[in-house]
Design an enzyme around this catalytic site. Structure first.
Site, PDB file in Angstrom:
ATOM      1  N   ARG A 210       4.217  -1.927  -3.125  1.00  0.00           N
ATOM      2  CA  ARG A 210       3.851  -3.411  -3.130  1.00  0.00           C
ATOM      3  C   ARG A 210       4.364  -3.935  -4.264  1.00  0.00           C
ATOM      4  NH1 ARG A 210       3.686  -1.157   0.723  1.00  0.00           N
ATOM      5  NH2 ARG A 210       2.198  -1.025   2.479  1.00  0.00           N
TER       6      ARG A 210
ATOM      7  N   SER B  35      -4.023  -8.463   3.444  1.00  0.00           N
ATOM      8  CA  SER B  35      -4.433  -7.419   2.584  1.00  0.00           C
ATOM      9  C   SER B  35      -4.814  -7.826   1.071  1.00  0.00           C
ATOM     10  CB  SER B  35      -3.771  -6.226   2.684  1.00  0.00           C
ATOM     11  OG  SER B  35      -3.748  -5.756   3.798  1.00  0.00           O
TER      12      SER B  35
ATOM     13  N   GLU C 224      -3.429  -7.333  -4.537  1.00  0.00           N
ATOM     14  CA  GLU C 224      -2.043  -7.434  -3.957  1.00  0.00           C
ATOM     15  C   GLU C 224      -1.408  -8.553  -3.967  1.00  0.00           C
ATOM     16  OE1 GLU C 224       0.098  -6.248   0.538  1.00  0.00           O
ATOM     17  OE2 GLU C 224      -1.554  -5.071  -0.359  1.00  0.00           O
TER      18      GLU C 224
END
Length: 337
Positions: free
Chosen positions: A159, A228, A331
């Site tokens: 990510r 998320s 994230e």
């Protein structure tokens, strides 16, 4: 191209945080992006690139230029596909599946635009963007140069990428390759195929992924969220083995960097679903999602929305660290960082 002043950004991100851009423009071409770079340099202001807004948390007004990336273009072929950074990612995946071009179906229903896909190195159900990546083009916002990046130059991580770490670039297009590989190892996909008596195929995996994601994740239109909110933590092999001994049955996957744990499992097992801080709470539907639901008439706590969100983030991280000895990492991109 117009440069507008004092533009509200309240509806520009999926979390719908209140913010105003001192300057704002919409770029529909590489030349527009280069013009915006010149404008910002002349005024000696920073540039914040805004895509679909699904992975950006605005914690304050933006004193510089917000460059809304609307660069279009979608060419889907059997050897490669080229997408403008402003194209909707899920729309591209849907079109590829309809054209019977595989390799992207596991990445269905990931919100946001194509430009964010390499920036975040998006991934789901066993596939990451870098698995399908050929190259991208991006404008250097400091000098306006258009540069082509190969996979190594993008510095992809979990990510993560060069473009998430540096605000010097505005991605304008990405080039991807298809794959005939069928990735079925995630239980949710297998269960869907078995339940509906479907043979493994790119189209059926696409249907499975869409069904699973819709059933698990709250709709950002009715429950503002940034998807998320925490990365799945990666620990060493030794720590992963120790964790699995202490918590048998907990999700743990061997990763090239060690053992990947499930952030959702950690938050859920810590009893944090429904945990609230002012306008924000951990979703009852999925432990990885923080929703902004102040409109329900809840009594507001002291402090700004951003302060409330930060307090909730810290409470989640502290509890997971206390119970499991594992540190969670946020994230989404948070502005200001």
């Amino acid at each position: 191209m117009q440069f507008l002043q004092n533009i509200s950004l309240d509806a520009s991100t999926s979390l719908k945080m209140p913010a105003t851009a001192a300057w704002y423009c919409e770029a529909s071409s590489v030349e527009d992006v280069q013009e915006a770079a010149v404008f910002a340099r002349d005024k000696d202001i920073d540039v914040l690139v805004l895509g679909g807004g699904s992975n950006l948390v605005l914690g304050s007004d933006v004193p510089g230029l917000v460059l809304a990336n609307r660069v279009a273009g979608c060419e889907i072929n059997t050897d490669q596909s080229v997408l403008g950074a402003g194209e909707n990612w899920h729309d591209f995946v849907s079109k590829a599946v309809r054209k019977e071009i595989g390799g992207f179906e596991n990445l269905a229903l990931i919100p946001g635009n194509a430009g964010a896909a390499p920036m975040q190195n998006i991934g789901a159900y066993g596939v990451e963007l870098r698995d399908r990546f050929i190259s991208l083009q991006a404008v250097n916002l400091s000098n306006g140069e258009l540069v082509t990046f190969d996979p190594d130059a993008c510095q992809f991580g979990y990510r993560d990428s060069l473009f998430k770490q540096s605000r010097d670039w505005c991605i304008t297009s990405i080039t991807l390759h298809p794959s005939n590989e069928l990735r079925l190892e995630y239980p949710g996909i297998r269960s869907y195929l078995d339940q509906h008596q479907l043979e493994p195929s790119h189209e059926n995996i696409f249907r499975a992924v869409c069904d699973v994601r819709k059933s698990k994740l709250p709709d950002s239109a009715s429950h503002p969220n940034a998807g998320s909110f925490f990365k799945n933590p990666i620990v060493s092999l030794h720590r992963g083995e120790e964790f699995s001994r202490r918590h048998p049955g907990a999700p743990a996957y061997i990763d090239s960097q060690g053992v990947k744990l499930s952030a959702a499992w950690l938050i859920d097992q810590a009893g944090l679903k429904g945990l609230r801080e002012g306008e924000f709470s951990v979703s009852d539907q999925h432990a990885l999602v923080i929703v902004r639901d102040g409109a329900r008439g809840m009594a507001k706590q002291q402090g700004s929305s951003f302060e409330q969100l930060n307090r909730l983030i810290q409470r989640i991280k502290d509890k997971v660290l206390e119970l499991f000895g594992v540190e969670l990492e946020v994230e989404p991109t948070i502005y200001p960082d």
